[in-house]
Design an enzyme around this catalytic site. Structure first.
Site, mmCIF file in Angstrom:
data_model
loop_
_atom_site.group_PDB
_atom_site.id
_atom_site.type_symbol
_atom_site.label_atom_id
_atom_site.label_comp_id
_atom_site.label_asym_id
_atom_site.label_seq_id
_atom_site.Cartn_x
_atom_site.Cartn_y
_atom_site.Cartn_z
ATOM 1 N N ALA A 137 0.808 -1.091 -0.097
ATOM 2 C CA ALA A 137 -0.089 -0.082 0.173
ATOM 3 C C ALA A 137 0.912 1.245 0.086
ATOM 4 O O ALA A 137 1.908 1.124 0.564
ATOM 5 C CB ALA A 137 -0.805 -0.025 1.061
ATOM 6 N N LYS A 141 3.948 0.679 -6.571
ATOM 7 C CA LYS A 141 4.927 -0.321 -7.172
ATOM 8 C C LYS A 141 3.760 -1.613 -7.456
ATOM 9 O O LYS A 141 4.306 -2.172 -8.705
ATOM 10 C CB LYS A 141 5.874 -0.794 -6.273
ATOM 11 C CG LYS A 141 6.978 0.408 -5.981
ATOM 12 C CD LYS A 141 8.041 0.188 -5.240
ATOM 13 C CE LYS A 141 8.743 1.413 -4.494
ATOM 14 N NZ LYS A 141 8.032 2.084 -3.614
ATOM 15 N N ASP A 193 9.079 -3.823 -0.173
ATOM 16 C CA ASP A 193 9.225 -2.427 -0.197
ATOM 17 C C ASP A 193 9.171 -1.971 1.219
ATOM 18 O O ASP A 193 7.913 -1.652 1.381
ATOM 19 C CB ASP A 193 8.395 -1.786 -1.199
ATOM 20 C CG ASP A 193 8.645 -0.068 -1.335
ATOM 21 O OD1 ASP A 193 9.835 0.212 -1.117
ATOM 22 O OD2 ASP A 193 7.911 0.504 -1.427
ATOM 23 N N CYS A 215 13.250 3.821 1.176
ATOM 24 C CA CYS A 215 13.608 5.060 0.951
ATOM 25 C C CYS A 215 14.109 5.542 1.817
ATOM 26 O O CYS A 215 14.031 6.843 2.315
ATOM 27 C CB CYS A 215 12.432 5.971 0.448
ATOM 28 S SG CYS A 215 10.950 5.891 2.127
HETATM 29 C C1 SAM Z 1 7.138 1.741 2.183
HETATM 30 S S1 SAM Z 1 5.488 1.601 2.298
HETATM 31 C C2 SAM Z 1 5.098 0.549 0.804
HETATM 32 C C3 SAM Z 1 4.801 1.510 -0.231
HETATM 33 C C4 SAM Z 1 4.523 0.731 -1.370
HETATM 34 N N1 SAM Z 1 5.112 -0.274 -1.833
HETATM 35 C C5 SAM Z 1 4.267 1.532 -2.726
HETATM 36 O O1 SAM Z 1 5.034 1.673 -3.543
HETATM 37 O O2 SAM Z 1 3.075 2.486 -2.896
HETATM 38 C C6 SAM Z 1 5.757 0.413 3.518
HETATM 39 C C7 SAM Z 1 4.325 -0.427 3.683
HETATM 40 O O3 SAM Z 1 4.474 -1.528 4.560
HETATM 41 C C8 SAM Z 1 3.472 -1.805 5.359
HETATM 42 N N2 SAM Z 1 3.830 -2.894 6.735
HETATM 43 C C9 SAM Z 1 4.463 -2.508 7.677
HETATM 44 N N3 SAM Z 1 4.432 -3.544 8.422
HETATM 45 C C10 SAM Z 1 3.893 -4.710 7.601
HETATM 46 C C11 SAM Z 1 3.794 -5.842 7.851
HETATM 47 N N4 SAM Z 1 4.167 -6.429 9.028
HETATM 48 N N5 SAM Z 1 3.575 -6.679 6.832
HETATM 49 C C12 SAM Z 1 3.084 -6.308 5.714
HETATM 50 N N6 SAM Z 1 2.991 -4.683 5.629
HETATM 51 C C13 SAM Z 1 3.637 -3.916 6.553
HETATM 52 C C14 SAM Z 1 2.968 -0.396 5.684
HETATM 53 O O4 SAM Z 1 1.500 -0.462 6.095
HETATM 54 C C15 SAM Z 1 3.147 0.374 4.529
HETATM 55 O O5 SAM Z 1 2.135 0.413 3.642
#
Ligand code: SAM
Length: 320
Positions: free
Chosen positions: A117, A121, A184, A237
């Site tokens: 989310a 990507k 990511d 990032c």
């Molecule tokens: C850097 S953002 C991702 C951005 C996304 N890849 C994009 O390009 O739009 C990191 C994401 O990791 C999720 N996240 C954090 N802990 C997580 C977990 N244990 N399992 C899955 N997702 C997780 C967060 O909710 C957040 O949406």
């Protein structure tokens, strides 16, 4: 950035980043990030959308390292256009397009985006899959999943399954299942500080260490979901060694069949991953990873590593 706005911890943080030029870094923090966008070839041809945007007075430049990617130079707000609302374009930072280019999904493949989310990507992966094969887009955050779902729908993606769970649990139901995996991870976001100055005030080593543990767990889960011969891309990032090279180094120590591969991104300025840190020698292959400072391209800062799961061999090597 005024000195008063930086915590003591943040000063300490900057001094810990290898090769960082603090003056250039602080200058990059003051500049707004350039707006990038991708043409959605699922819905229309690249030429058709570019023509529409030119007719509306938008001026843009091709991004050399990302297919269908452009940097907006002039013409107003793309977010308010019909093209954006209709899903003909997706607004995304120019360097943020690099990890999926490195993953290079091909039509027909089964791909996992473990932390997906709001979907920048995921929509890029779906586009490169040409709606053939399967994309599984997962996130743990319910609110952010809503944005992911609406972005995938707006983009016209029909081959995506969305899941809402802690990515660390994924190997329980999808071990060895995917051709390609993108991790990511959530990170301390030092590469996009001009979007959120709060990062400089709230940064702490404790936070980085906490993130580093979760990042490793997500990376290990993603690696276990890969088929032998599959490809994994890990991206952040941010610029700290704890969230980047140390996470990858730990995987390479624990899994003999994890191998780093070279990364080629035309015209994107970057530097090699570090192979020594705080008196400690890391896996020498880490120089194949790339670190991108925000002032290298006057855009986002990123870290990207490409890992192959070798066929055969002992999966687990040493401690877990
Ligand atoms: C850097 S953002 C991702 C951005 C996304 N890849 C994009 O390009 O739009 C990191 C994401 O990791 C999720 N996240 C954090 N802990 C997580 C977990 N244990 N399992 C899955 N997702 C997780 C967060 O909710 C957040 O949406």
């Amino acid at each position: 950035m005024s000195n008063l706005m930086m915590s003591g911890d943040f000063r300490e943080c900057l001094s810990r980043i290898p090769d960082l030029d603090p003056e250039l870094f602080l200058e990059s923090c003051k500049r707004p990030l350039p707006e990038g966008f991708r043409i959605n070839t699922i819905k229309s041809s690249e030429e058709n959308v570019l023509k529409r945007l030119r007719q509306k007075g938008f001026v843009f430049e091709k991004i050399p390292w990302a297919r269908y990617g452009y940097i907006l130079r002039d013409g107003g707000e793309l977010g308010k256009t019909l093209e954006h609302m209709a899903g003909l374009i997706y607004l995304q930072g120019p360097v943020s397009m690099a990890p999926v280019e490195v993953l290079d999904p091909k039509p027909g493949e089964i791909v996992l985006d473990l932390c997906a989310a709001p979907g920048s990507k995921s929509t890029q992966i779906a586009q490169l899959l040409e709606n053939m094969g399967v994309l599984v887009a997962n996130d743990v955050n319910h609110e952010r999943i809503k944005a992911l779902s609406s972005n995938l729908q707006r983009f016209g993606v029909i081959n995506c399954v969305i899941t809402l769970t802690d990515g660390r649990k994924y190997p329980r139901f999808a071990r060895g299942f995917f051709d390609k995996v993108l991790i990511d991870v959530p990170c301390s976001s030092l590469g996009i500080i001009s979007k959120n100055w709060g990062i400089a005030k709230s940064w702490s080593l404790g936070m980085v260490e906490r993130l580093s543990r979760i990042q490793y767990q997500l990376l290990e889960a993603g690696f276990n979901c890969l088929k032998p011969g599959g490809v994994l891309v890990y991206s952040t990032c941010t610029l700290t060694v704890e969230e980047n090279e140390l996470v990858i180094d730990r995987l390479l120590k624990n899994y003999k069949n994890a191998k780093l591969e070279d990364i080629r991104l035309p015209s994107l300025k970057s530097r090699n991953g570090v192979v020594e840190w705080s008196g400690r020698r890391l896996n020498p292959d880490l120089e194949k990873a790339v670190r991108i400072m925000p002032y290298d391209n006057w855009a986002e800062g990123f870290f990207i590593a490409k890992i192959i799961k070798e066929v055969g061999g002992n999966e687990v090597n040493g401690y877990r």
